[in-house]
Design a protein around this motif. Structure first.
Motif, PDB file in Angstrom:
ATOM      1  N   ALA A   1      69.410 -30.309  36.046  1.00 59.57           N
ATOM      2  CA  ALA A   1      68.813 -30.791  37.401  1.00 59.57           C
ATOM      3  C   ALA A   1      69.857 -30.520  38.626  1.00 59.57           C
ATOM      4  O   ALA A   1      69.207 -30.280  39.543  1.00 59.57           O
ATOM      5  CB  ALA A   1      68.725 -32.241  37.120  1.00 59.57           C
ATOM      6  N   ALA A   2      71.176 -30.602  38.274  1.00 60.19           N
ATOM      7  CA  ALA A   2      71.886 -30.515  39.155  1.00 60.19           C
ATOM      8  C   ALA A   2      71.933 -28.798  39.711  1.00 60.19           C
ATOM      9  O   ALA A   2      72.257 -28.481  40.972  1.00 60.19           O
ATOM     10  CB  ALA A   2      73.337 -30.717  39.130  1.00 60.19           C
ATOM     11  N   ASN A   3      71.616 -28.160  38.807  1.00 62.78           N
ATOM     12  CA  ASN A   3      71.714 -26.614  39.068  1.00 62.78           C
ATOM     13  C   ASN A   3      70.299 -25.858  39.567  1.00 62.78           C
ATOM     14  O   ASN A   3      69.942 -24.860  39.161  1.00 62.78           O
ATOM     15  CB  ASN A   3      72.311 -25.786  37.936  1.00 62.78           C
ATOM     16  N   VAL A   4      69.341 -26.675  39.555  1.00 68.45           N
ATOM     17  CA  VAL A   4      67.875 -26.239  39.760  1.00 68.45           C
ATOM     18  C   VAL A   4      67.761 -25.131  40.927  1.00 68.45           C
ATOM     19  O   VAL A   4      67.269 -24.089  40.902  1.00 68.45           O
ATOM     20  CB  VAL A   4      66.803 -27.349  40.018  1.00 68.45           C
ATOM     21  N   VAL A   5      68.540 -25.458  41.933  1.00 68.55           N
ATOM     22  CA  VAL A   5      68.357 -24.365  43.111  1.00 68.55           C
ATOM     23  C   VAL A   5      69.113 -23.157  42.771  1.00 68.55           C
ATOM     24  O   VAL A   5      68.624 -22.353  43.037  1.00 68.55           O
ATOM     25  CB  VAL A   5      69.183 -25.084  44.206  1.00 68.55           C
ATOM     26  N   SER A   6      70.022 -23.205  42.040  1.00 69.95           N
ATOM     27  CA  SER A   6      70.754 -21.865  41.344  1.00 69.95           C
ATOM     28  C   SER A   6      69.757 -21.219  40.600  1.00 69.95           C
ATOM     29  O   SER A   6      69.505 -19.871  40.693  1.00 69.95           O
ATOM     30  CB  SER A   6      72.041 -22.126  40.598  1.00 69.95           C
ATOM     31  N   TRP A   7      69.050 -21.685  39.515  1.00 68.91           N
ATOM     32  CA  TRP A   7      68.135 -21.237  38.932  1.00 68.91           C
ATOM     33  C   TRP A   7      66.852 -20.497  39.554  1.00 68.91           C
ATOM     34  O   TRP A   7      66.491 -19.441  39.235  1.00 68.91           O
ATOM     35  CB  TRP A   7      67.418 -22.250  37.890  1.00 68.91           C
ATOM     36  N   ILE A   8      66.564 -21.346  40.593  1.00 74.46           N
ATOM     37  CA  ILE A   8      65.236 -20.769  41.351  1.00 74.46           C
ATOM     38  C   ILE A   8      65.624 -19.585  42.227  1.00 74.46           C
ATOM     39  O   ILE A   8      64.988 -18.687  42.023  1.00 74.46           O
ATOM     40  CB  ILE A   8      64.827 -21.928  42.458  1.00 74.46           C
ATOM     41  N   LEU A   9      66.865 -19.467  42.603  1.00 75.18           N
ATOM     42  CA  LEU A   9      67.470 -18.360  43.389  1.00 75.18           C
ATOM     43  C   LEU A   9      67.805 -17.178  42.454  1.00 75.18           C
ATOM     44  O   LEU A   9      67.250 -15.997  42.826  1.00 75.18           O
ATOM     45  CB  LEU A   9      68.740 -18.571  44.170  1.00 75.18           C
ATOM     46  N   LEU A  10      68.163 -17.552  41.254  1.00 76.81           N
ATOM     47  CA  LEU A  10      68.503 -16.318  40.234  1.00 76.81           C
ATOM     48  C   LEU A  10      67.124 -15.835  39.958  1.00 76.81           C
ATOM     49  O   LEU A  10      67.034 -14.605  39.507  1.00 76.81           O
ATOM     50  CB  LEU A  10      69.041 -16.997  39.087  1.00 76.81           C
ATOM     51  N   THR A  11      66.090 -16.726  39.459  1.00 78.64           N
ATOM     52  CA  THR A  11      64.547 -16.224  39.277  1.00 78.64           C
ATOM     53  C   THR A  11      64.072 -15.446  40.358  1.00 78.64           C
ATOM     54  O   THR A  11      63.673 -14.150  40.029  1.00 78.64           O
ATOM     55  CB  THR A  11      63.796 -17.398  39.005  1.00 78.64           C
ATOM     56  N   ILE A  12      64.201 -15.810  41.531  1.00 76.07           N
ATOM     57  CA  ILE A  12      63.765 -14.877  42.583  1.00 76.07           C
ATOM     58  C   ILE A  12      64.519 -13.738  42.804  1.00 76.07           C
ATOM     59  O   ILE A  12      63.710 -12.563  43.054  1.00 76.07           O
ATOM     60  CB  ILE A  12      63.747 -15.656  44.099  1.00 76.07           C
ATOM     61  N   GLY A  13      65.856 -13.619  42.518  1.00 77.66           N
ATOM     62  CA  GLY A  13      66.417 -12.336  42.692  1.00 77.66           C
ATOM     63  C   GLY A  13      65.955 -11.432  41.410  1.00 77.66           C
ATOM     64  O   GLY A  13      65.893 -10.014  41.814  1.00 77.66           O
ATOM     65  N   CYS A  14      65.845 -11.949  40.338  1.00 75.28           N
ATOM     66  CA  CYS A  14      65.380 -10.949  39.067  1.00 75.28           C
ATOM     67  C   CYS A  14      63.899 -10.342  39.388  1.00 75.28           C
ATOM     68  O   CYS A  14      63.834  -9.309  39.015  1.00 75.28           O
ATOM     69  CB  CYS A  14      65.448 -11.905  37.915  1.00 75.28           C
ATOM     70  N   VAL A  15      62.899 -11.024  40.071  1.00 73.10           N
ATOM     71  CA  VAL A  15      61.610 -10.775  40.054  1.00 73.10           C
ATOM     72  C   VAL A  15      61.954  -9.615  41.380  1.00 73.10           C
ATOM     73  O   VAL A  15      61.110  -8.574  41.098  1.00 73.10           O
ATOM     74  CB  VAL A  15      60.860 -11.894  40.553  1.00 73.10           C
ATOM     75  N   ALA A  16      62.588 -10.108  42.322  1.00 70.49           N
ATOM     76  CA  ALA A  16      62.806  -9.079  43.456  1.00 70.49           C
ATOM     77  C   ALA A  16      63.181  -7.649  43.043  1.00 70.49           C
ATOM     78  O   ALA A  16      63.047  -6.673  43.300  1.00 70.49           O
ATOM     79  CB  ALA A  16      63.331  -9.538  44.314  1.00 70.49           C
ATOM     80  N   PHE A  17      64.226  -7.788  42.000  1.00 69.81           N
ATOM     81  CA  PHE A  17      65.178  -6.717  41.405  1.00 69.81           C
ATOM     82  C   PHE A  17      64.024  -5.751  40.601  1.00 69.81           C
ATOM     83  O   PHE A  17      63.969  -4.458  40.837  1.00 69.81           O
ATOM     84  CB  PHE A  17      65.991  -7.074  40.492  1.00 69.81           C
ATOM     85  N   ALA A  18      62.962  -6.554  39.831  1.00 74.95           N
ATOM     86  CA  ALA A  18      62.284  -5.796  39.084  1.00 74.95           C
ATOM     87  C   ALA A  18      61.205  -5.021  39.955  1.00 74.95           C
ATOM     88  O   ALA A  18      60.816  -3.936  39.283  1.00 74.95           O
ATOM     89  CB  ALA A  18      61.456  -6.664  38.030  1.00 74.95           C
ATOM     90  N   TYR A  19      60.662  -5.738  40.997  1.00 75.28           N
ATOM     91  CA  TYR A  19      59.764  -5.031  41.837  1.00 75.28           C
ATOM     92  C   TYR A  19      60.165  -3.660  42.367  1.00 75.28           C
ATOM     93  O   TYR A  19      59.587  -3.070  42.656  1.00 75.28           O
ATOM     94  CB  TYR A  19      59.289  -6.223  43.020  1.00 75.28           C
ATOM     95  N   TRP A  20      61.590  -3.836  42.857  1.00 72.48           N
ATOM     96  CA  TRP A  20      62.345  -2.702  43.568  1.00 72.48           C
ATOM     97  C   TRP A  20      62.563  -1.775  42.675  1.00 72.48           C
ATOM     98  O   TRP A  20      62.350  -0.599  42.747  1.00 72.48           O
ATOM     99  CB  TRP A  20      63.680  -3.547  43.942  1.00 72.48           C
ATOM    100  N   MET A  21      62.740  -1.765  41.427  1.00 71.43           N
ATOM    101  CA  MET A  21      62.907  -0.864  40.322  1.00 71.43           C
ATOM    102  C   MET A  21      61.418  -0.098  40.129  1.00 71.43           C
ATOM    103  O   MET A  21      61.593   1.190  39.901  1.00 71.43           O
ATOM    104  CB  MET A  21      63.705  -1.441  39.039  1.00 71.43           C
ATOM    105  N   LYS A  22      60.505  -0.999  40.028  1.00 73.03           N
ATOM    106  CA  LYS A  22      59.227  -0.457  39.935  1.00 73.03           C
ATOM    107  C   LYS A  22      58.760   0.310  40.897  1.00 73.03           C
ATOM    108  O   LYS A  22      58.147   1.466  40.955  1.00 73.03           O
ATOM    109  CB  LYS A  22      58.210  -1.631  39.655  1.00 73.03           C
ATOM    110  N   GLN A  23      59.154  -0.082  42.130  1.00 71.12           N
ATOM    111  CA  GLN A  23      58.773   0.757  43.435  1.00 71.12           C
ATOM    112  C   GLN A  23      59.651   2.228  43.314  1.00 71.12           C
ATOM    113  O   GLN A  23      59.100   3.232  43.944  1.00 71.12           O
ATOM    114  CB  GLN A  23      59.031  -0.097  44.790  1.00 71.12           C
ATOM    115  N   LEU A  24      60.967   2.157  43.133  1.00 74.73           N
ATOM    116  CA  LEU A  24      61.847   3.267  42.799  1.00 74.73           C
ATOM    117  C   LEU A  24      61.197   4.430  41.869  1.00 74.73           C
ATOM    118  O   LEU A  24      61.055   5.308  42.260  1.00 74.73           O
ATOM    119  CB  LEU A  24      62.991   2.975  42.649  1.00 74.73           C
TER     120      LEU A  24
END
Length: 62
Positions: free
Chosen positions: A33-56
């Motif tokens: 529960a204390a690290n929920v913000v970190s998990w959310i930001l990590l998930t957003i970063g992974c999704v953005a990276f996957a989208y970026w690689m797909k566009q490349l």
């Protein structure tokens, strides 16, 4: 002028960082529960990276 900087300090310490103080207090109860913000930001970063690689790959095939 000194009061202006104290007002900025008060805003950040007592208002804007209050949710993070609450999350820090949760660390005693639940690490997840204390690290929920970190998990959310990590998930957003992974999704953005996957989208970026797909566009490349899309533009690299042209």
């Amino acid at each position: 002028m000194k009061d202006f900087f104290y007002a900025i300090q008060d805003l950040f310490v007592n208002v804007l960082f209050a949710p993070f103080d609450a999350l820090r207090a949760l660390e005693l109860d639940s690490w997840w529960a204390a690290n929920v913000v970190s998990w959310i930001l990590l998930t957003i970063g992974c999704v953005a990276f996957a989208y970026w690689m797909k566009q490349l790959k899309t533009f690299g095939n042209e």
